[in-house]
Design a protein around this motif. Structure first.
Motif, PDB file in Angstrom:
ATOM      1  N   GLN A 179      23.601 -38.745-139.278  1.00  0.00           N
ATOM      2  CA  GLN A 179      24.909 -39.412-139.198  1.00  0.00           C
ATOM      3  C   GLN A 179      25.498 -39.630-140.590  1.00  0.00           C
ATOM      4  N   LEU A 180      24.637 -40.027-141.540  1.00  0.00           N
ATOM      5  CA  LEU A 180      25.113 -40.206-142.917  1.00  0.00           C
ATOM      6  C   LEU A 180      25.597 -38.889-143.503  1.00  0.00           C
ATOM      7  N   GLN A 200      28.844 -38.014-141.945  1.00  0.00           N
ATOM      8  CA  GLN A 200      29.910 -38.862-142.497  1.00  0.00           C
ATOM      9  C   GLN A 200      30.316 -38.382-143.887  1.00  0.00           C
ATOM     10  N   ARG A 201      29.321 -38.015-144.704  1.00  0.00           N
ATOM     11  CA  ARG A 201      29.642 -37.495-146.041  1.00  0.00           C
ATOM     12  C   ARG A 201      30.466 -36.213-145.936  1.00  0.00           C
ATOM     13  N   ARG A 217      32.386 -35.318-143.420  1.00  0.00           N
ATOM     14  CA  ARG A 217      33.729 -35.659-142.948  1.00  0.00           C
ATOM     15  C   ARG A 217      34.593 -36.215-144.073  1.00  0.00           C
ATOM     16  N   LEU A 218      33.989 -37.108-144.890  1.00  0.00           N
ATOM     17  CA  LEU A 218      34.751 -37.695-145.994  1.00  0.00           C
ATOM     18  C   LEU A 218      35.139 -36.639-147.016  1.00  0.00           C
ATOM     19  N   ARG A 234      37.847 -34.633-145.525  1.00  0.00           N
ATOM     20  CA  ARG A 234      39.065 -35.445-145.499  1.00  0.00           C
ATOM     21  C   ARG A 234      39.719 -35.485-146.876  1.00  0.00           C
TER      22      ARG A 234
END
Length: 206
Positions: free
Chosen positions: A72-73, A76-77, A79-80, A83
């Motif tokens: 998940q981390l 998330q990294r 995705r960021l 983004r």
């Protein structure tokens, strides 16, 4: 003598039967004890097995949780990073469009017009000095400034020299102490900080 022998045989028979019964009783007791020991051992073995399985299950669950948390981390990294890369492209495209705008005199003059009115509202009257970039400063003609002044209800005047920027303008009040930086680079940076979430929401919804 025969009676003694007869009695002795009977005694021996009794002793034999008693011995056999005792032996059978001891054998039965030994079997019962062995069965009890076996059952106890099986019970303990089952408990140990269940404890080992429970410990293994807990360890597997812990490994699963750690692996999931790490995944998940990492997601998330990613995705960021994606983004930020997307936002970087958006702002780059916005800068390219603004730079292209400065090469179109009529459209650029209208953009300076809107920035002048905004700066006038912020600074108030009675007069506001405008300094555009080297390409836009010549567009601050007396005719345009007079029309803008009438619209804003204050006096716009051009600064003696342009501001060092690639687009937009800087407005200063009569005292020279209050200033509005309406240059394109500054407004673009401000927009990036203040509306990034709205921009991202629009990008994700499209």
């Amino acid at each position: 003598m025969a009676e003694v022998i007869g009695d002795l045989n009977e005694l021996l028979n009794v002793l034999g039967r008693t011995a056999r019964q005792e032996a059978l009783s001891q054998e039965a007791e030994a079997k019962r004890y062995a069965q009890h020991v076996l059952e106890e051992a099986q019970t303990q073995a089952q408990q140990v097995r269940e404890e080992i399985l429970e410990q293994a299950r807990k360890q597997a669950e812990e490994v699963r949780r750690r692996t999931l948390a790490q995944a998940q981390l990492q997601a998330q990294r990613i995705r960021l990073q994606a983004r930020e890369a997307l936002l970087d492209r958006v702002w780059q495209q916005a800068e390219e469009r603004l730079r292209a705008l400065t090469a179109q005199p009529e459209e650029y003059a209208e953009a300076l017009h809107r920035l002048a009115l905004l700066s006038g509202r912020i600074l108030g009257g009675p007069a506001v000095t405008l300094a555009a970039d080297p390409q836009g400063h010549p567009l601050l003609t007396q005719e345009r400034l007079a029309a803008w002044s009438k619209e804003a209800g204050l006096t716009f005047q051009a600064a003696p020299s342009p501001v060092q920027s690639w687009g937009g303008l800087v407005a200063t009040d009569t005292s020279g102490r209050r200033q509005v930086d309406a240059t394109f680079p500054t407004r673009l940076a401000l927009a990036r900080e203040t509306i990034r979430e709205q921009v991202m929401a629009l990008l994700e919804a499209s």
